[in-house]
Scaffold this active site. Sequence first.
Site, PDB file in Angstrom:
ATOM      1  N   ARG A  64       0.829  -1.213   0.000  1.00  0.00           N
ATOM      2  CA  ARG A  64       0.000   0.000   0.000  1.00  0.00           C
ATOM      3  C   ARG A  64       0.860   1.259   0.000  1.00  0.00           C
ATOM      4  NH1 ARG A  64      -3.605   2.656   4.048  1.00  0.00           N
ATOM      5  NH2 ARG A  64      -5.411   3.439   2.892  1.00  0.00           N
ATOM      6  N   HIS A  68       0.401   4.182  -2.788  1.00  0.00           N
ATOM      7  CA  HIS A  68       0.085   5.562  -2.422  1.00  0.00           C
ATOM      8  C   HIS A  68       1.212   6.519  -2.786  1.00  0.00           C
ATOM      9  CE1 HIS A  68      -3.585   5.184   0.423  1.00  0.00           C
ATOM     10  NE2 HIS A  68      -3.591   4.202  -0.470  1.00  0.00           N
ATOM     11  N   ASN A  96      -4.204   8.678   3.908  1.00  0.00           N
ATOM     12  CA  ASN A  96      -3.025   8.157   4.589  1.00  0.00           C
ATOM     13  C   ASN A  96      -3.086   8.247   6.110  1.00  0.00           C
ATOM     14  OD1 ASN A  96      -1.838   7.692   2.068  1.00  0.00           O
ATOM     15  ND2 ASN A  96      -0.851   9.702   2.025  1.00  0.00           N
ATOM     16  N   HIS A 195      -5.727  -6.265  -2.954  1.00  0.00           N
ATOM     17  CA  HIS A 195      -6.601  -6.256  -1.782  1.00  0.00           C
ATOM     18  C   HIS A 195      -7.023  -7.649  -1.370  1.00  0.00           C
ATOM     19  CE1 HIS A 195      -7.348  -2.027  -3.404  1.00  0.00           C
ATOM     20  NE2 HIS A 195      -6.684  -1.885  -2.284  1.00  0.00           N
TER      21      HIS A 195
END
Length: 320
Positions: A64, A68, A96, A195
Amino acid sequence: MPFVIKYFQINLIKSSILSSSSPTNGQLSSTFYNNTCPKALSIVRAAVKQALAKEKRMGASLVRLHFHDCFVNGRDGSILLDDSANITGEKSAGPNNNSVRGFDVIDTIKTQLEAACTGIVSCADILAIAARDSVVELGGPTWRVQLGRRDSRNASLRGANSQIPAPTSNLSALISSFSNKGLSTKDMIALSGAHTIGQARCTTFKGHIYNETNINSTFATSVKANCPSTGGDNNLSPLDVQTATVFDNKYYINLKSQKGLLHSYQELFNGGSADSQVTTYSNKRNTFFRDFAAAMVNMGNISPLTGTNGEVRKNCRKPN
């Protein structure tokens, strides 16, 4: 004449090999650190393995972080920067704040790399390698990570708030978000398969389980037990209720049964253009693995800093 051509070709190949591992070269290469820091990949791999041995969830967290970071000004390590007098970092952005984690693992890796080869391996590259090694460690595919990125000297709070897809996004918004980064719809659906590992906070899926109909009612009831309609926003639920710490294709199987935890997940199988690819991945794990690996390479190539742009930070939390 043939000798001259052959000589030219040999030297062209030699030049290409040398430039692929040169810190001043502007192109990414999987062999970038072969000469300058030959132990770089093994150092990262060992540190990731150790981190996941302590907490398997950390694998999803490192993937992740990579995602990001890529979506805000490209792959430049900007997400790692702490706030300072001169920098407003990305850690406090909506997507975040109280959510992204794993910074301590990146710090550990950076310290070990600096001891082995000072000032050589960028924080941006550490993120890319750690994401790949996390996927592999949890049973997923591997791929050749393209290396040679450099680190930004600044961050973008605004970009983090506006460019990272929201958990409430519909299919059209998801396609647009990825397209804006040069990624195809196929890439988007494949990358969403990440995911299949990790957990999400109640606040990100509460609306989906309480207010929407495109969700399996039995599944929604089971999730509500840990996500009350009022409060409990930071309570965690696994993204894949079957194998939350194994990188597999169960995420897509869940979508076909309307067991997508977030609204944006279930949008991929909701009578739209993504249904066919989700069905393929639910039936063919190896196809998903192949496409996911290719999409991760594509995502890692979003606007990297190379050559003399940016810097190689000594501390991933602050510019040099």
